[in-house]
Design a protein around this motif. Structure first.
Motif, mmCIF file in Angstrom:
data_model
loop_
_atom_site.group_PDB
_atom_site.id
_atom_site.type_symbol
_atom_site.label_atom_id
_atom_site.label_comp_id
_atom_site.label_asym_id
_atom_site.label_seq_id
_atom_site.Cartn_x
_atom_site.Cartn_y
_atom_site.Cartn_z
ATOM 1 N N GLU A 287 39.045 59.437 32.980
ATOM 2 C CA GLU A 287 37.670 58.962 32.796
ATOM 3 C C GLU A 287 37.600 57.596 32.131
ATOM 4 O O GLU A 287 36.602 56.882 32.279
ATOM 5 C CB GLU A 287 36.885 59.965 31.949
ATOM 6 C CG GLU A 287 36.423 61.195 32.694
ATOM 7 C CD GLU A 287 35.491 62.034 31.839
ATOM 8 O OE1 GLU A 287 34.484 61.481 31.354
ATOM 9 O OE2 GLU A 287 35.784 63.224 31.650
ATOM 10 N N ASP B 206 29.062 61.379 32.654
ATOM 11 C CA ASP B 206 30.104 62.316 33.053
ATOM 12 C C ASP B 206 30.663 61.999 34.435
ATOM 13 O O ASP B 206 30.310 62.626 35.437
ATOM 14 C CB ASP B 206 29.608 63.765 33.007
ATOM 15 C CG ASP B 206 30.763 64.756 33.072
ATOM 16 O OD1 ASP B 206 31.894 64.320 33.340
ATOM 17 O OD2 ASP B 206 30.535 65.957 32.858
ATOM 18 N N GLY C 144 33.731 62.513 35.160
ATOM 19 C CA GLY C 144 34.987 63.248 35.207
ATOM 20 C C GLY C 144 35.307 63.818 36.571
ATOM 21 O O GLY C 144 36.468 64.116 36.864
#
Length: 245
Positions: free
Chosen positions: A23, A166, A168
């Motif tokens: 990330e 996010d 990810g």
């Protein structure tokens, strides 16, 4: 939270550490390319400690959305339009899973869903469910995608979309996966801003129909029967959407 402006994250399990490190690589390159009318539209995490692994980024203002209004839909449409045109090769060089890995994972998931989920469905729904999994297996993997831009990953403040968080699950995949929520029962302004054509809308419906299957898998993995039942209800509710209006 640190000093009221930093979000600090640490992996709770060893298998999450690789994802957290990944990330930190694309956002510094990606964030300047993506249009959002806020100072920090995409969190740009950086590693502040290797032992234990600690990642930090500025707090993005706002609260999770429940639905998109016209203005937010237009902003998200422009944001994803820009994201999907970022250089896929450069994203892979920065640690984003390439198409080859994504397609292998997709095939594995389809097999897992056939094995574990289909027996839980009424017999008369097996054929459309199997057709859905076949349709997913045939979808492309040729663009950089967020992977899950749903309500919990979209932040808003004072009526404006303030951030997308996010990354990810970012990977090289089918950009229709990022349109599944916004195109199916959300904001007409989003479709206009993104320029979604009929074929893309159909692919987004396929991904939308697949969503509850992940909930079933989570319930099976954790032994949570309530989650399994909720997911199965979602699977059955969405199956008629394949090829529908």
């Amino acid at each position: 939270m640190v000093d009221g402006r930093w979000v600090e994250r640490r992996p709770r399990r060893p298998d999450v550490e690789r994802q957290l490190r990944t990330e930190t690589r694309p956002p510094p390159w990606l964030a300047p390319q993506l249009p959002l009318a806020v100072p920090v539209p995409v969190p740009v995490p950086h590693i502040v400690s290797d032992d234990p692994l600690t990642v930090r980024h500025f707090m993005v203002p706002g609260e999770p959305l429940e639905e998109l209004d016209a203005s937010q839909g237009r902003t998200l449409g422009l944001f994803l339009w820009a994201l999907h045109r970022a250089a896929a090769g450069e994203a892979v060089r920065r640690g984003v899973p390439p198409a080859r890995e994504v397609l292998q994972e997709r095939a594995w998931l389809a097999d897992d869903f056939r094995t574990r989920h289909l027996p839980l469905l009424p017999p008369d729904r097996h054929d459309p469910a199997a057709a859905l999994l076949e349709a997913v297996s045939a979808l492309p993997a040729d663009a950089l995608v967020h992977g899950d831009p749903g309500p919990e990953h979209l932040l808003a403040q004072d009526g404006a979309l303030t951030g997308v968080i996010d990354f990810g699950d970012a990977h090289i995949g089918d950009h229709a996966i990022d349109l599944a929520w916004a195109l199916n029962g959300s904001s007409p302004a989003f479709a206009a801003a993104y320029g979604a054509q009929a074929a893309l809308r159909e692919r987004s419906r396929i991904w939308h129909c697949l969503g509850p299957w992940y909930e079933v898998a989570h319930g099976l993995d954790t032994g949570d029967q309530d989650t399994v039942r909720s997911g199965l209800n979602g699977v059955l509710d969405r199956l008629p959407g394949i090829g529908g209006p």
